[in-house]
Enzyme design. Structure first.
Site, short mmCIF file in Angstrom:
data_model
loop_
_atom_site.label_atom_id
_atom_site.label_comp_id
_atom_site.label_asym_id
_atom_site.label_seq_id
_atom_site.Cartn_x
_atom_site.Cartn_y
_atom_site.Cartn_z
NE ARG A 52 33.21 24.42 50.43
CZ ARG A 52 32.97 24.24 51.71
NH1 ARG A 52 33.67 24.93 52.61
NH2 ARG A 52 32.04 23.39 52.11
CG ASP A 54 39.41 32.07 48.35
OD1 ASP A 54 38.55 31.44 48.99
OD2 ASP A 54 40.63 32.00 48.60
NE ARG A 199 44.77 35.13 46.50
CZ ARG A 199 43.80 35.73 47.20
NH1 ARG A 199 42.68 35.07 47.50
NH2 ARG A 199 43.96 36.97 47.61
#
Length: 267
Positions: A52, A54, A199
């Site tokens: 998945r 974001d 990130r």
């Protein structure tokens, strides 16, 4: 007749959607892709993806699968589905696979790349497709700081508070930092990643690259297993899911090594 399992390779621009996972408002990659596949299958379907992503995170090679009773030529799951998709997402290939194939659980590793434009002026043509930082960055220092990340570690310091993974332990096979003109390129390869892990890693490496933290600080943050001691989460703009690897027994592109790094934009 048992249902047929189909695997798809998908690319998308993350700034056009609010992430992969379906939402009530329908503005996600999963929502638009399921709707398009349903038109070709003429029945409801449910997609499962390899990883998945974001809001704002891109993919050059997301892998997903679905089950269907519809018998269609392979091209129907590519060009046929694409004819019902909005701009920003496209099916690249389709492949019939055995019923025990699973886009997520059959995968043995994932590759991500982060593209960071490192120049004085913000991007225009590449806005939303690269991260941006005007401060100078020491690539050698970031490379040295990244060495401690390779191997099996508890990455609690680099996971989001809302991360739903049962364990914070991940095995990182490779982290590389390099420069191509004004672009600083971060490459990550691991068995799997935690929510916001990349990130957060980029954010910490940038702190070292800007000279605000010493190289040894990275190992201290990793060992602390405490998100509050790390750097802020970096922007999603330059992050790309660019590779998923499967055992070679599956009839997938590249013998299961489906790796498509984003092409470096040329200025």
């Amino acid at each position: 007749m048992p249902p047929i399992r189909i695997a798809l390779g998908v690319e998308y621009a993350g700034d056009a959607f609010e992430g992969w996972q379906t939402q009530p408002h329908g503005r996600t990659v999963q929502d638009v892709l399921e709707a398009a596949v349903c038109v070709i299958a003429q029945a409801p379907i449910h997609l499962v993806c390899a990883g998945r992503t974001d809001t704002g995170v891109h993919a050059t090679t997301q892998v997903a699968h679905f089950d269907t009773a519809a018998v269609r030529p392979p091209e129907a799951w590519v060009r046929g589905v694409n004819s019902h998709l909005p701009r920003g997402v496209s099916v690249l290939w389709s492949q019939t696979v055995a019923a025990d194939f699973h886009a997520r659980f059959s995968a043995v590793s994932r590759h991500y790349r982060y593209l960071l434009l490192n120049r004085r002026v913000r991007p225009a043509l590449l806005a939303g497709r690269v991260g941006w930082l005007h401060d100078g960055l020491d690539v050698e220092a970031m490379t040295a700081a990244a060495d401690c990340l390779v191997g099996e570690h508890d990455f609690t310091s680099f996971r989001a508070a809302e991360c739903q993974a049962k364990s914070p332990v991940r095995t990182v096979y490779r982290v590389a930092v390099g420069r191509v003109g004004d672009l600083v390129v971060f490459d990550f390869h691991a068995n799997a990643f935690l929510h916001h892990m990349i990130r957060n890693l980029v954010g910490a490496l940038v702190m070292v690259g800007r000279g605000r933290k010493p190289v040894a600080w990275m190992a201290d943050v990793l060992a602390a297993r405490n998100r509050s001691v790390a750097a802020p989460t970096f922007a999603p703009d330059g992050l790309y899911l660019c590779g998923v690897e499967y055992p070679p027994r599956w009839p997938l592109p590249g013998g299961g090594r489906i790796i498509v790094p984003p092409q470096l934009p040329l200025g």
